[in-house]
Scaffold this motif. Structure first.
Motif, short mmCIF file in Angstrom:
data_model
loop_
_atom_site.label_atom_id
_atom_site.label_comp_id
_atom_site.label_asym_id
_atom_site.label_seq_id
_atom_site.Cartn_x
_atom_site.Cartn_y
_atom_site.Cartn_z
N ALA A 121 0.95 -1.17 0.02
CA ALA A 121 0.05 -0.05 0.02
C ALA A 121 0.87 1.19 0.19
O ALA A 121 0.46 2.29 -0.61
CB ALA A 121 -0.82 0.04 1.19
N LEU A 122 2.03 1.43 0.64
CA LEU A 122 2.84 2.31 0.74
C LEU A 122 3.49 2.79 -0.70
O LEU A 122 3.29 3.78 -1.22
CB LEU A 122 3.86 2.28 1.74
N TYR A 123 4.04 1.60 -1.12
CA TYR A 123 4.70 1.75 -2.60
C TYR A 123 3.79 2.10 -3.64
O TYR A 123 4.27 2.57 -4.66
CB TYR A 123 5.51 0.61 -2.68
N ASN A 124 2.78 1.37 -3.45
CA ASN A 124 1.74 1.36 -4.86
C ASN A 124 0.64 2.54 -4.77
O ASN A 124 -0.01 2.71 -5.77
CB ASN A 124 1.17 0.03 -5.20
N HIS A 125 0.13 2.73 -3.59
CA HIS A 125 -0.71 3.83 -3.52
C HIS A 125 -0.19 5.11 -2.99
O HIS A 125 -0.36 6.29 -3.34
CB HIS A 125 -1.97 3.37 -2.59
N ILE A 126 0.33 4.83 -1.69
CA ILE A 126 0.77 6.39 -1.13
C ILE A 126 2.05 7.04 -1.72
O ILE A 126 2.09 8.32 -2.16
CB ILE A 126 1.17 6.25 0.39
N LEU A 127 2.91 6.29 -2.08
CA LEU A 127 4.29 7.03 -3.02
C LEU A 127 3.52 7.47 -4.25
O LEU A 127 3.95 8.28 -4.69
CB LEU A 127 5.16 5.84 -3.18
N ALA A 128 2.61 6.63 -4.87
CA ALA A 128 2.20 7.08 -6.11
C ALA A 128 1.11 8.29 -6.10
O ALA A 128 0.40 8.63 -7.11
CB ALA A 128 1.50 5.93 -6.96
N SER A 129 0.82 8.66 -4.93
CA SER A 129 -0.46 9.49 -4.63
C SER A 129 0.02 11.00 -4.77
O SER A 129 -0.95 12.09 -4.68
CB SER A 129 -1.08 9.41 -3.32
N GLN A 130 1.49 11.33 -5.14
CA GLN A 130 1.78 12.92 -5.20
C GLN A 130 2.44 13.03 -6.66
O GLN A 130 3.37 11.97 -7.11
CB GLN A 130 2.97 13.18 -4.24
N ASP A 131 1.87 13.96 -7.35
CA ASP A 131 2.63 14.26 -8.75
C ASP A 131 4.07 14.71 -8.56
O ASP A 131 4.36 15.61 -7.74
CB ASP A 131 1.78 15.36 -9.24
N MET A 166 -0.32 15.48 2.59
CA MET A 166 0.79 16.40 3.13
C MET A 166 1.60 15.68 4.44
O MET A 166 2.74 15.80 4.35
CB MET A 166 0.30 17.85 3.42
N GLU A 167 0.90 14.80 5.24
CA GLU A 167 1.43 14.07 6.01
C GLU A 167 2.16 12.90 5.73
O GLU A 167 3.39 12.59 6.31
CB GLU A 167 0.45 13.76 7.15
N ASN A 168 1.79 12.52 4.75
CA ASN A 168 2.42 11.18 4.24
C ASN A 168 3.81 11.14 4.00
O ASN A 168 4.71 10.24 4.50
CB ASN A 168 1.81 10.72 2.93
N PRO A 169 4.46 12.17 3.19
CA PRO A 169 6.06 12.05 3.05
C PRO A 169 6.67 12.05 4.76
O PRO A 169 7.77 11.68 4.53
CB PRO A 169 6.14 13.24 2.37
N ALA A 170 6.16 12.82 5.40
CA ALA A 170 6.64 12.83 6.88
C ALA A 170 6.69 11.52 7.50
O ALA A 170 7.43 11.24 8.52
CB ALA A 170 6.07 13.95 7.57
N ARG A 171 5.76 10.66 7.13
CA ARG A 171 5.55 9.35 7.59
C ARG A 171 6.22 8.30 6.92
O ARG A 171 6.16 7.08 7.31
CB ARG A 171 3.92 8.80 7.76
N TYR A 172 7.02 8.48 5.78
CA TYR A 172 7.78 7.55 5.12
C TYR A 172 8.51 6.55 5.99
O TYR A 172 8.62 5.45 5.73
CB TYR A 172 8.48 8.01 3.94
N THR A 173 9.19 7.25 7.08
CA THR A 173 10.22 6.34 7.83
C THR A 173 9.54 5.54 8.67
O THR A 173 10.03 4.90 9.44
CB THR A 173 11.19 7.35 8.45
N GLN A 174 8.23 5.82 9.22
CA GLN A 174 7.48 4.94 10.26
C GLN A 174 7.26 3.62 10.02
O GLN A 174 7.01 3.35 8.53
CB GLN A 174 6.22 5.95 10.51
#
Ligand code: ZN
Length: 179
Positions: A121-131, A166-174
């Motif tokens: 979900a992180l790689y295929n949805h969240i990382l892909a959710s930002q232009d 906007m929060e997602n990139p700050a949570r990548y390391t969690q």
């Protein structure tokens, strides 16, 4: 005690009993209630809260999610096991919240399946959710074949998913390390 009084029993009680009554419910309204139940397990140690979180997670991930790890169509859960393809699928906030819930489950059970979902979900949805060009975020991610991504805009569209986006990139390391 106050937190327990705020529990939405109409939603959480069936889940605690292993009953999926999610069809037709607004998806992202329910996920934070279950995150609250997970937090209450940590605080109270009451098994019902952990059972609620596990059953909900399994139903959403195994019965109500698309290949990219997202869920919902038109912000709602469809019939169990039959999420339809469409333009208004996979609201991005939902996956943001499912990752939060997954963190609890992995910490409790230490089973790889939780982090397998997290990674997917992180790689295929969240990382892909930002232009990558504009930094703008998705709201829905279309599963309609041949469709395209729609991103928010700096001044004319600001969605729930813009905020969590906007929060997602700050949570990548969690959750990249666990003991
Ligand atoms: Zn949203």
């Amino acid at each position: 005690e106050l937190a327990e009084r705020f529990c939405h029993r109409a939603i959480l009680q069936p889940l605690a009993e292993g009953k999926d009554e999610l069809e037709g419910k607004h998806a992202n309204t329910q996920i934070p209630k279950v995150i609250g139940a997970a937090k209450l397990y940590d605080i109270t140690g009451k098994e019902a809260y952990r059972n609620t979180a596990l059953f909900f997670w399994e139903q959403v991930v195994y019965q109500r999610s698309y290949a990219i790890g997202g869920n919902s169509i038109g912000e709602h859960f469809g019939a169990e096991g039959s999420e339809e393809l469409g333009v208004t699928t996979a609201e991005t906030c939902n996956t943001y919240n499912m990752l939060k819930l997954t963190g609890y489950l992995f910490r409790w059970f230490h089973e790889a399946r939780f982090m397998d979902y997290y990674e997917n979900a992180l790689y295929n949805h969240i990382l892909a959710s930002q232009d990558p060009d504009s930094g703008m975020k998705t709201y829905f991610v279309s599963t309609q074949p041949g469709h395209f991504k729609v991103y928010c805009s700096p001044e004319d569209s600001f969605w729930c998913c813009t905020g969590t986006g906007m929060e997602n990139p700050a949570r990548y390391t969690q959750n990249i390390y666990h003991l």
